[in-house]
Scaffold this active site. Structure first.
Site, PDB file in Angstrom:
ATOM      1  N   GLU A 266       9.292 -52.466  -0.903  1.00 46.86           N
ATOM      2  CA  GLU A 266       9.988 -51.767   0.179  1.00 46.86           C
ATOM      3  C   GLU A 266      10.620 -52.807   1.118  1.00 46.86           C
ATOM      4  OE1 GLU A 266       8.954 -48.322   3.515  1.00 46.86           O
ATOM      5  OE2 GLU A 266       7.355 -49.649   2.804  1.00 46.86           O
ATOM      6  N   LYS A 341      12.517 -41.875   0.972  1.00 43.91           N
ATOM      7  CA  LYS A 341      11.189 -41.814   1.579  1.00 43.91           C
ATOM      8  C   LYS A 341      11.089 -40.507   2.351  1.00 43.91           C
ATOM      9  CE  LYS A 341       7.895 -44.703   4.109  1.00 43.91           C
ATOM     10  NZ  LYS A 341       7.686 -46.031   4.747  1.00 43.91           N
ATOM     11  N   CYS A 375       5.846 -46.301  -0.274  1.00 49.48           N
ATOM     12  CA  CYS A 375       4.772 -46.660   0.651  1.00 49.48           C
ATOM     13  C   CYS A 375       3.988 -45.464   1.213  1.00 49.48           C
ATOM     14  CB  CYS A 375       5.358 -47.503   1.776  1.00 49.48           C
ATOM     15  SG  CYS A 375       4.117 -48.428   2.735  1.00 49.48           S
TER      16      CYS A 375
END
Length: 511
Positions: A266, A341, A375
């Site tokens: 990321e 995300k 993440c």
């Protein structure tokens, strides 16, 4: 029979020389019923049209059991067929070498040899044959010999349900279910004269999890997939060319090991923000977002030239003046897919003004179906479960964490995702420091590949991992066939055993 006195057990192909012994064994197994044995010409025909489907098992040279099979086109068999429909023709014209299902027409173990688990050996042989011939399944009409004891109070369907729950013992159905066969439907009038079963049969089926539908299109189906994770060092770069030179170096390295995927972390391009450090954090990251399109295009070119699928980790991107955290899957055939995300962290929202994404999907690749979560998204089990329902084999998690406790959240959740979704999970993060970039000053990472926890996988669920906080690559192989076996035969089956009658997970439809 006393198993301690047995010297040799052998599984052999049936031959015409075995006929008389086979006939005698059949009569003993079926209680001397007239016409319960196969005629010589029938056995000869079966051997001639499908020799590998006809096997016997011998104990010290004596026939102890037999299994006979043919191949059929399942679509040409009526749902309500009888045993005579399958076997009455002595020429077995129903046998189709181009068919898709192995049909079991007989299996028995002589009374003297029961209790030695020889029937399981015959069933296991059929399963191997089904897999080797790439057939969809094994089917046969099973008996219910204890049904007559309950036929006054139970329908055949109710009887089967009670057998499943172990409320009723049926020696045939119990044995078949213990060998991974499941009931498909009731066959009325299946076996004429079978009074014990009320002349009902149960169509039993075993699914070949390795079956691949034949296609005329050329394709490559990989079982073992090689992952190349890049544990990226955050360091100052002179500019985009310098950063891309380092990225190509790592792509070249993992491609040199013939990896199928190269995975970046990321915000791996965050060092480019150093030149905008005099701006506010929110303005600096929007300047960084201006590089995203070119970086993606250049990584796509590298995926083609190095013959490797590249997961670009994530980068900031501005869409209609809103800031998102996004990444791209650059396939080696030149196609590109975008992912977002979905859960930005409180810090991302507060410092950068980043927005939650709204796009979740799995991706087909030449190495199976994959999912990608960035993440924090890995800490929300609903997302990966939706991807598992799509058939995901590998979940990739590019991440960036500054402290060990933040890393531990990602790692522990990733391991949980591997177990509960019966998939592989690969996490790739950044290490090092960026003292000249606000809000990105320190990094902590230990990249890894996680597996389910079962007999075919590492006991601790860790396939491979890097040295913490050290710039390096991690190359690891994952076997997709082991996942297929786990789905059906695992010690626990998290996906199959979900109580969908009690709860369910579904996507919210956009208005």
């Amino acid at each position: 029979m006393d198993s301690s006195k047995i010297e040799n057990i052998e599984l052999k192909f049936l031959t015409l020389k075995d006929y008389e012994a086979l006939k005698e064994a059949t009569l003993q197994s079926y209680g001397g019923l007239p016409n319960s044995y196969w005629k010589l010409e029938e056995i000869g025909k079966l051997i001639s049209i499908f020799p590998e489907g006809q096997v016997i098992i011998t104990v010290d040279g004596e026939i102890a059991g037999c299994a006979l099979s043919i191949i059929v086109d399942y679509d040409k068999i009526e749902n309500q067929h009888t045993y005579n429909d399958i076997t009455a023709d002595p020429n077995f014209k129903i046998h189709d070498p181009e068919g898709d299902v192995l049909y079991g027409i007989d299996v028995f173990i002589k009374p003297d040899f029961r209790g030695l688990r020889l029937g399981r050996r015959l069933y296991d042989y059929r399963k191997e044959l089904c897999e080797n011939l790439n057939l969809k399944s094994i089917v046969f009409g099973g008996r219910m010999p204890n049904y007559h004891l309950h036929s006054d109070s139970l329908s055949p369907k109710q009887y089967i349900e009670k057998v499943k729950r172990k409320e009723i013992q049926d020696p045939v159905l119990n044995f078949q279910m213990s060998n991974d066969f499941h009931p498909v439907r009731i066959l009325k009038g299946y076996l004429e004269g079978d009074k014990a079963s009320g002349e009902f049969g149960v169509l039993m089926e075993w699914d070949n999890i390795y079956y691949t539908k034949p296609t005329k299109k050329p394709s490559i189906s990989k079982s073992v997939v090689r992952l190349g994770l890049i544990q990226w060092q955050m360091r100052p770069y002179e500019g985009l060319e310098d950063l891309m030179h380092q990225a190509e170096y790592f792509i070249d390295s993992v491609a040199g090991y013939r990896s199928d995927f190269a995975v970046f972390p990321e915000f791996f391009n965050a060092p480019l923000m150093a030149r905008y450090n005099e701006l506010s954090e929110s303005d600096a990251i929007r300047e960084l977002a201006k590089y995203t399109k070119e970086i993606t295009e250049r990584l796509s070119q590298l995926s083609i030239s190095y013959n490797i699928n590249i997961i670009t980790g994530s980068m900031p991107e501005v869409v209609r003046n809103k800031l998102y955290n996004v990444g791209y899957l650059c396939r080696r055939d030149g196609s590109i897919e975008r992912y977002e995300k979905l859960h930005v962290t409180p810090d991302e929202a507060k410092v950068w003004g980043m927005q939650n994404g709204s796009r979740l999907q799995s991706f087909d690749t030449d190495c199976g179906k994959i999912g990608i979560l960035i993440c924090y998204d890995s800490e929300f089990p609903e997302l990966s479960r939706l991807l598992a329902d799509d058939g995901m084999d590998i979940l990739f998690v590019p991440f960036l964490t500054d402290t060990q406790n933040g890393y531990s959240r990602v790692r522990l959740c990733a391991q949980a995702r591997a177990i509960e979704n019966e998939c592989y999970v690969a996490i790739a993060g950044s290490v090092g420091n960026l003292p000249k970039v606000h809000n990105m000053d320190i990094q902590y990472a230990q990249s890894a590949v996680f597996t389910p926890c079962d007999f075919s996988f590492p006991n601790n669920g860790v396939k491979a991992e890097t040295t913490p906080n050290t710039e390096m690559i991690l190359v690891a192989d994952v076997d997709l066939d082991l996942l297929r076996e786990l789905h059906s035969f695992g010690a626990v089956r998290n996906l199959k055993d979900r109580r969908k009658d009690f709860y369910r997970l579904e996507r919210v439809k956009k208005k």
